[in-house]
Design a protein around this motif. Structure first.
Motif, PDB file in Angstrom:
ATOM      1  N   LEU A   1     128.617  50.472 -55.154  1.00  0.00           N
ATOM      2  CA  LEU A   1     128.998  51.888 -55.159  1.00  0.00           C
ATOM      3  C   LEU A   1     130.259  52.114 -54.338  1.00  0.00           C
ATOM      4  O   LEU A   1     131.180  52.811 -54.763  1.00  0.00           O
ATOM      5  CB  LEU A   1     127.857  52.760 -54.631  1.00  0.00           C
ATOM      6  CG  LEU A   1     126.642  52.890 -55.549  1.00  0.00           C
ATOM      7  CD1 LEU A   1     125.566  53.753 -54.903  1.00  0.00           C
ATOM      8  CD2 LEU A   1     127.050  53.487 -56.891  1.00  0.00           C
ATOM      9  N   ILE A   2     130.308  51.511 -53.157  1.00  0.00           N
ATOM     10  CA  ILE A   2     131.491  51.697 -52.315  1.00  0.00           C
ATOM     11  C   ILE A   2     132.717  51.077 -52.980  1.00  0.00           C
ATOM     12  O   ILE A   2     133.803  51.641 -52.978  1.00  0.00           O
ATOM     13  CB  ILE A   2     131.265  51.111 -50.908  1.00  0.00           C
ATOM     14  CG1 ILE A   2     130.123  51.870 -50.230  1.00  0.00           C
ATOM     15  CG2 ILE A   2     132.534  51.216 -50.067  1.00  0.00           C
ATOM     16  CD1 ILE A   2     129.727  51.321 -48.882  1.00  0.00           C
ATOM     17  N   ALA A   3     132.522  49.918 -53.602  1.00  0.00           N
ATOM     18  CA  ALA A   3     133.633  49.256 -54.292  1.00  0.00           C
ATOM     19  C   ALA A   3     134.184  50.156 -55.397  1.00  0.00           C
ATOM     20  O   ALA A   3     135.401  50.296 -55.545  1.00  0.00           O
ATOM     21  CB  ALA A   3     133.183  47.919 -54.874  1.00  0.00           C
ATOM     22  N   ILE A   4     133.293  50.788 -56.147  1.00  0.00           N
ATOM     23  CA  ILE A   4     133.720  51.678 -57.229  1.00  0.00           C
ATOM     24  C   ILE A   4     134.530  52.839 -56.668  1.00  0.00           C
ATOM     25  O   ILE A   4     135.568  53.206 -57.197  1.00  0.00           O
ATOM     26  CB  ILE A   4     132.504  52.227 -58.002  1.00  0.00           C
ATOM     27  CG1 ILE A   4     131.832  51.106 -58.794  1.00  0.00           C
ATOM     28  CG2 ILE A   4     132.913  53.366 -58.933  1.00  0.00           C
ATOM     29  CD1 ILE A   4     130.479  51.482 -59.351  1.00  0.00           C
ATOM     30  N   ARG A   5     134.054  53.399 -55.569  1.00  0.00           N
ATOM     31  CA  ARG A   5     134.754  54.520 -54.956  1.00  0.00           C
ATOM     32  C   ARG A   5     136.142  54.089 -54.473  1.00  0.00           C
ATOM     33  O   ARG A   5     137.124  54.805 -54.630  1.00  0.00           O
ATOM     34  CB  ARG A   5     133.937  55.061 -53.787  1.00  0.00           C
ATOM     35  CG  ARG A   5     134.540  56.315 -53.169  1.00  0.00           C
ATOM     36  CD  ARG A   5     133.887  56.616 -51.846  1.00  0.00           C
ATOM     37  NE  ARG A   5     134.151  55.556 -50.893  1.00  0.00           N
ATOM     38  CZ  ARG A   5     133.440  55.342 -49.802  1.00  0.00           C
ATOM     39  NH1 ARG A   5     132.388  56.081 -49.548  1.00  0.00           N
ATOM     40  NH2 ARG A   5     133.750  54.382 -48.973  1.00  0.00           N
ATOM     41  N   GLU A   6     136.220  52.901 -53.896  1.00  0.00           N
ATOM     42  CA  GLU A   6     137.479  52.440 -53.316  1.00  0.00           C
ATOM     43  C   GLU A   6     138.495  52.050 -54.382  1.00  0.00           C
ATOM     44  O   GLU A   6     139.678  52.319 -54.236  1.00  0.00           O
ATOM     45  CB  GLU A   6     137.230  51.257 -52.378  1.00  0.00           C
ATOM     46  CG  GLU A   6     136.451  51.619 -51.127  1.00  0.00           C
ATOM     47  CD  GLU A   6     137.255  52.482 -50.162  1.00  0.00           C
ATOM     48  OE1 GLU A   6     138.271  52.004 -49.662  1.00  0.00           O
ATOM     49  OE2 GLU A   6     136.872  53.633 -49.934  1.00  0.00           O
TER      50      GLU A   6
ATOM     51  N   VAL B   1     131.559  44.444 -61.779  1.00  0.00           N
ATOM     52  CA  VAL B   1     130.674  45.547 -61.376  1.00  0.00           C
ATOM     53  C   VAL B   1     130.448  46.475 -62.571  1.00  0.00           C
ATOM     54  O   VAL B   1     131.411  46.987 -63.141  1.00  0.00           O
ATOM     55  CB  VAL B   1     131.314  46.359 -60.223  1.00  0.00           C
ATOM     56  CG1 VAL B   1     130.481  47.580 -59.900  1.00  0.00           C
ATOM     57  CG2 VAL B   1     131.487  45.478 -58.997  1.00  0.00           C
ATOM     58  N   PRO B   2     129.203  46.666 -62.980  1.00  0.00           N
ATOM     59  CA  PRO B   2     128.921  47.566 -64.108  1.00  0.00           C
ATOM     60  C   PRO B   2     129.080  49.025 -63.665  1.00  0.00           C
ATOM     61  O   PRO B   2     128.118  49.681 -63.264  1.00  0.00           O
ATOM     62  CB  PRO B   2     127.471  47.244 -64.485  1.00  0.00           C
ATOM     63  CG  PRO B   2     126.874  46.626 -63.286  1.00  0.00           C
ATOM     64  CD  PRO B   2     127.986  46.084 -62.424  1.00  0.00           C
ATOM     65  N   VAL B   3     130.313  49.517 -63.763  1.00  0.00           N
ATOM     66  CA  VAL B   3     130.674  50.810 -63.181  1.00  0.00           C
ATOM     67  C   VAL B   3     129.835  51.971 -63.729  1.00  0.00           C
ATOM     68  O   VAL B   3     129.278  52.763 -62.982  1.00  0.00           O
ATOM     69  CB  VAL B   3     132.179  51.081 -63.393  1.00  0.00           C
ATOM     70  CG1 VAL B   3     132.544  52.491 -62.989  1.00  0.00           C
ATOM     71  CG2 VAL B   3     132.992  50.082 -62.583  1.00  0.00           C
ATOM     72  N   LYS B   4     129.740  52.042 -65.049  1.00  0.00           N
ATOM     73  CA  LYS B   4     129.019  53.164 -65.674  1.00  0.00           C
ATOM     74  C   LYS B   4     127.580  53.224 -65.191  1.00  0.00           C
ATOM     75  O   LYS B   4     127.082  54.271 -64.778  1.00  0.00           O
ATOM     76  CB  LYS B   4     128.997  52.964 -67.197  1.00  0.00           C
ATOM     77  CG  LYS B   4     130.193  53.562 -67.904  1.00  0.00           C
ATOM     78  CD  LYS B   4     130.045  53.353 -69.405  1.00  0.00           C
ATOM     79  CE  LYS B   4     131.042  52.335 -69.900  1.00  0.00           C
ATOM     80  NZ  LYS B   4     130.763  51.798 -71.228  1.00  0.00           N
TER      81      LYS B   4
ATOM     82  N   ALA C   1     123.395  56.241 -59.301  1.00  0.00           N
ATOM     83  CA  ALA C   1     123.613  57.020 -58.084  1.00  0.00           C
ATOM     84  C   ALA C   1     123.401  58.509 -58.339  1.00  0.00           C
ATOM     85  O   ALA C   1     122.738  59.197 -57.555  1.00  0.00           O
ATOM     86  CB  ALA C   1     125.018  56.771 -57.536  1.00  0.00           C
ATOM     87  N   THR C   2     123.940  59.030 -59.443  1.00  0.00           N
ATOM     88  CA  THR C   2     123.798  60.465 -59.689  1.00  0.00           C
ATOM     89  C   THR C   2     122.358  60.826 -60.021  1.00  0.00           C
ATOM     90  O   THR C   2     121.867  61.876 -59.598  1.00  0.00           O
ATOM     91  CB  THR C   2     124.697  60.950 -60.846  1.00  0.00           C
ATOM     92  OG1 THR C   2     124.775  59.939 -61.814  1.00  0.00           O
ATOM     93  CG2 THR C   2     126.084  61.272 -60.372  1.00  0.00           C
ATOM     94  N   VAL C   3     121.675  59.956 -60.766  1.00  0.00           N
ATOM     95  CA  VAL C   3     120.287  60.234 -61.120  1.00  0.00           C
ATOM     96  C   VAL C   3     119.413  60.258 -59.861  1.00  0.00           C
ATOM     97  O   VAL C   3     118.611  61.170 -59.656  1.00  0.00           O
ATOM     98  CB  VAL C   3     119.769  59.186 -62.135  1.00  0.00           C
ATOM     99  CG1 VAL C   3     118.260  59.208 -62.226  1.00  0.00           C
ATOM    100  CG2 VAL C   3     120.380  59.439 -63.509  1.00  0.00           C
ATOM    101  N   LEU C   4     119.603  59.296 -58.998  1.00  0.00           N
ATOM    102  CA  LEU C   4     118.841  59.246 -57.742  1.00  0.00           C
ATOM    103  C   LEU C   4     119.152  60.473 -56.883  1.00  0.00           C
ATOM    104  O   LEU C   4     118.255  61.124 -56.335  1.00  0.00           O
ATOM    105  CB  LEU C   4     119.194  57.964 -56.979  1.00  0.00           C
ATOM    106  CG  LEU C   4     118.515  57.753 -55.633  1.00  0.00           C
ATOM    107  CD1 LEU C   4     117.005  57.634 -55.804  1.00  0.00           C
ATOM    108  CD2 LEU C   4     119.061  56.505 -54.940  1.00  0.00           C
ATOM    109  N   SER C   5     120.432  60.799 -56.796  1.00  0.00           N
ATOM    110  CA  SER C   5     120.868  61.956 -56.017  1.00  0.00           C
ATOM    111  C   SER C   5     120.245  63.241 -56.556  1.00  0.00           C
ATOM    112  O   SER C   5     119.750  64.080 -55.788  1.00  0.00           O
ATOM    113  CB  SER C   5     122.394  62.038 -56.064  1.00  0.00           C
ATOM    114  OG  SER C   5     122.850  63.225 -55.492  1.00  0.00           O
TER     115      SER C   5
END
Lengths: 326, 242
Positions: free
Chosen positions: A187-192, A202-205, A211-215
C-alpha cells in the motif's frame, strides 16, 4: 523497535489503564468529549487505511458512516435485529459500495477520485432525505432505550466510551499488523509511486480495492456505534459532510499513512473543537473561525503531521545525545 | 541455446509519430544484450512495450515461449521479467531496505523471508551502509543502485535495465559493470539500454542499434563498431573505442 509480543502487551496495558481512568471520570460532559474523541479517532484511523496508506483520497466516507448508522438503526427498530449484527450488515453494505466505487474508478487518479467519492456521499444524503418510507426522511429515526448488552444500549455513559476505545484499539491493531506484512508495504509503495510498484509485481488494483473495502467496513461499524450512542439519527447527523472532512483532516494533522497519526490528530482536534464550541457559544461561528485558524497553523508548522514530526525531533535529539557522548 | 525473450515486429505509434517501428530481436539464456541509439531512438518506449507499460500497436512479445503481449506490468513481473526506470522512482518515504522488501515480497509472503532476500540484494549492490535511510535522502548514484536492487529482489529471470549508469561517477560505473557481470554469472539474462559506450561495449554479448524507432543493426560489439550504417547514423561519422 519492540518485538511483536512486547507491542501487544504494551498496547493492551495502555488500553487497560485508559479503561480504569474512564471509570474515574464522573463528569458527563468530559465523558462525552472522550467518547467523541475515540469515535473520531476510529473514523480517522479507518479513513487512513485507504486515504493515508493506499493514497485513495476519499472525501465521501460520510456515506459509510450513514450506511452503518442507518442499517443498524433500521434493522433494530423494524426487525429487532441486535445492533451487533446490524453493524456487521452495515459494514458489509458499505464494503459493497466501496467495491462498486473502486471498480468504476479503477482508471481514475487524484482529484477525480475525490470528486466521485464526494458525489456518492451527496447522493446518499439526498436519498436518505427522499426515501421517506425507508429512512423516515428528515424526521429521523429514534432508537428505543432498552438497556442491555444485546441491544448495545447502556445506562452508563462509561460503557459507550469503553466500547469506542476498544474499537479504536482494534483498528490500530489492524493497521499495525498490516504495516508488518506484505499488504502494508504494498500500500505504501503504491502511494509513493504507482508505476514503480507495478514494475515490481504489486497488484495495484486489488490492493487499492482491499484497502478501501476494509476502510469502508470499519467506518460503517463506527457509524453504528455512534448511532447507538446518540440514539437518534437523521440525514444531517450521520450523513453530514463533516464525517467526510474531519477524518481526513485528523489524519493529515496527525500524520498521513502512519498508525498513530490519525489517533493523535483526533486526540488534539476533537477536544479542541468541543472546547471552542463550548467557550465561544455566545458568538455564532467564532469557534469555527478559531478552529480553522488553528488548523492552518498546524499545517504551516507541521506539514508532515504531528506524529512524524515528533518522531523526527526525538530521533534528532537522541542522535544528538550520542554525538556529545562520543 | 534456450531462447529467453523474443520480440517480434513491435510497432508503437503516438499520434503521427512512430516511436518504435517493426523491431524484432531475440535474447538467449544468460545473454547480455545491449541496446544503444541516440536520444529519441525509441529505446525506452521499447522497454515500455516489453514490460507491459505500453500496449504495442502491432507485434508480439514472448517470454520463454509464452506470449505476454498486452499483459499488465505486474503480471509480467510475476512471470519473471522485471525492468528498472531511467528516471528513478524510489519509494521516497520508505527506507532503502523497505524499498527492496517491496520487490522481495513478489516471491516471499513473509516479512522475515522478504527481509532476508532484501538484505542480500542490498549488500550485493553496495547499499548496506544506507539500508535504514529513507530513499528520498539518497544521492542519484545510490538511487540508481536502489532501482537495480529492487528489481533484483523480485528474483527475475530477465532483467531490463534502463540506463542504470546515467549520472554515475567513473568509479561507480566500474562497480556497476562488475555487479551486472556477476548477475549474469548467477544465471540472469539481461537486456540493457545504455549511453555509456565503453560500458555497453565491454558488457554486451550482442548489441542492437536503434535509430528513429527502427533497428538499424545487430551484432557483436566488434561488428557494431565497424558497421558503417551505425557509424553514420549514430555516431555522426566519428567513432573511437578505447
Amino acid at each position: 523497535m519492540l518485538k511483536k509480543g512486547g507491542f501487544v502487551l504494551s498496547a493492551g496495558l495502555v488500553v487497560l489503564l485508559m479503561v480504569a481512568l474512564i471509570y474515574q471520570i464522573k463528569n458527563k460532559y468530559y465523558l462525552d468529549i472522550l467518547f467523541m474523541t475515540f469515535f473520531w479517532a476510529s473514523l480517522a484511523a479507518a479513513w487512513n487505511i485507504s486515504g493515508g496508506y493506499a493514497g485513495q483520497f476519499s472525501l465521501g466516507h460520510a456515506a459509510y458512516v450513514g450506511i452503518g448508522a442507518y442499517s443498524t438503526a433500521l434493522l433494530y427498530i423494524n426487525f429487532h435485529v441486535s445492533p451487533w449484527i446490524g453493524m456487521v450488515v452495515g459494514g458489509l453494505f458499505s464494503a459493497l459500495l466501496a467495491l462498486f466505487i473502486g471498480v468504476i474508478t479503477v482508471k481514475v487518479r487524484g482529484p477525480f477520485y475525490t470528486l466521485i467519492t464526494i458525489a456518492v456521499a451527496e447522493l446518499l444524503y439526498i436519498s436518505a432525505i427522499q426515501l421517506k418510507e425507508l429512512t423516515h426522511g428528515s424526521e429521523g429515526v429514534s432508537l428505543p432505550f432498552k438497556p442491555g448488552w444485546v441491544n448495545m444500549t447502556f445506562r452508563e455513559r462509561e460503557t459507550y466510551v469503553v466500547l469506542a476505545l476498544l474499537f479504536v484499539a482494534l483498528i490500530y491493531f489492524i493497521t499495525k499488523t498490516m504495516e508488518r506484512r506484505r499488504i502494508g508495504y504494498y500500500l505504501i509503495a503504491i502511494r509513493e509511486n504507482e508505476d514503480a510498484a507495478r514494475a515490481l509485481g504489486v497488484p495495484v488494483k486489488e490492493m487499492k480495492l482491499l484497502a478501501t473495502v476494509l476502510s469502508a467496513f470499519l467506518t460503517a461499524v463506527g457509524g453504528a456505534i455512534y448511532a447507538m450512542y446518540i440514539m437518534f439519527i437523521e440525514p444531517d447527523s450521520v450523513l453530514s459532510f463533516a464525517f467526510s472532512i474531519q477524518p481526513a483532516l485528523m489524519s493529515i494533522i496527525g500524520g498521513l499513512g502512519t498508525s498513530l497519526g490519525p489517533l493523535i490528530g483526533s486526540f488534539v482536534l476533537s477536544p479542541l473543537d468541543m472546547f471552542l464550541r463550548e467557550s465561544f457559544s455566545h458568538i455564532n461561528g467564532l469557534n469555527l473561525l478559531i478552529y480553522g485558524f488553528l488548523l492552518v497553523l498546524f499545517v504551516l508548522f507541521w506539514p508532515e503531521g504531528l506524529w512524524p514530526n515528533a518522531v523526527r525531533v526525538y530521533r534528532k535529539w537522541r542522535s544528538g545525545g550520542v554525538e556529545t557522548k562520543s | 541455446m534456450a531462447l529467453k525473450l523474443k520480440v517480434e515486429r513491435l510497432t508503437k505509434r503516438f499520434g503521427g509519430l512512430t516511436a518504435v517501428r517493426d523491431v524484432s530481436f531475440e535474447v538467449r539464456d544468460q545473454e547480455i544484450l545491449g541496446i544503444i541509439g541516440p536520444n529519441g531512438a525509441g529505446k525506452t518506449t521499447l522497454f515500455h512495450l516489453i514490460s507491459g507499460f505500453e500496449r504495442p500497436d502491432a507485434g508480439r512479445v514472448f517470454l520463454e515461449g509464452q506470449d505476454i503481449t498486452g499483459k499488465s506490468p505486474e503480471a509480467i513481473s510475476r512471470l519473471g521479467l522485471t525492468r528498472t526506470f531511467q528516471l528513478v522512482k524510489p519509494f521516497g518515504k520508505m527506507t532503502v531496505l523497505e524499498n527492496v522488501c517491496v520487490g522481495a515480497f513478489l516471491r516471499r509472503s513473509d516479512l522475515t523471508d522478504a527481509r532476508a532476500v532484501a538484505e542480500d540484494v542490498v549488500e550485493l549492490v553496495g547499499l548496506k551502509p544506507f539500508a535504514d535511510q529513507p530513499a528520498a535522502t539518497l544521492p542519484i548514484g545510490h538511487r540508481k543502485r536502489l532501482e537495480l536492487a529492487r528489481a533484483l529482489a523480485t528474483e527475475p529471470k530477465i532483467l531490463l535495465l534502463d540506463e542504470v549508469m546515467g549520472g554515475l561517477t567513473p568509479a561507480e560505473i566500474g562497480q556497476m559493470i562488475d555487479t551486472i557481470r556477476r548477475l549474469r554469472e548467477g544465471g540472469l539474462t539481461i537486456v540493457i539500454i545504455e549511453h555509456h559506450m565503453r560500458a555497453i561495449m565491454s558488457l554486451s554479448d550482442r548489441v542492437v542499434v536503434m535509430h528513429q524507432g527502427e533497428k538499424i543493426a545487430e551484432g557483436t560489439p566488434k561488428e557494431i563498431a565497424q558497421d558503417s550504417r551505425v557509424i553514420e547514423a549514430y555516431f555522426g561519422g566519428e567513432l573511437r573505442f578505447a
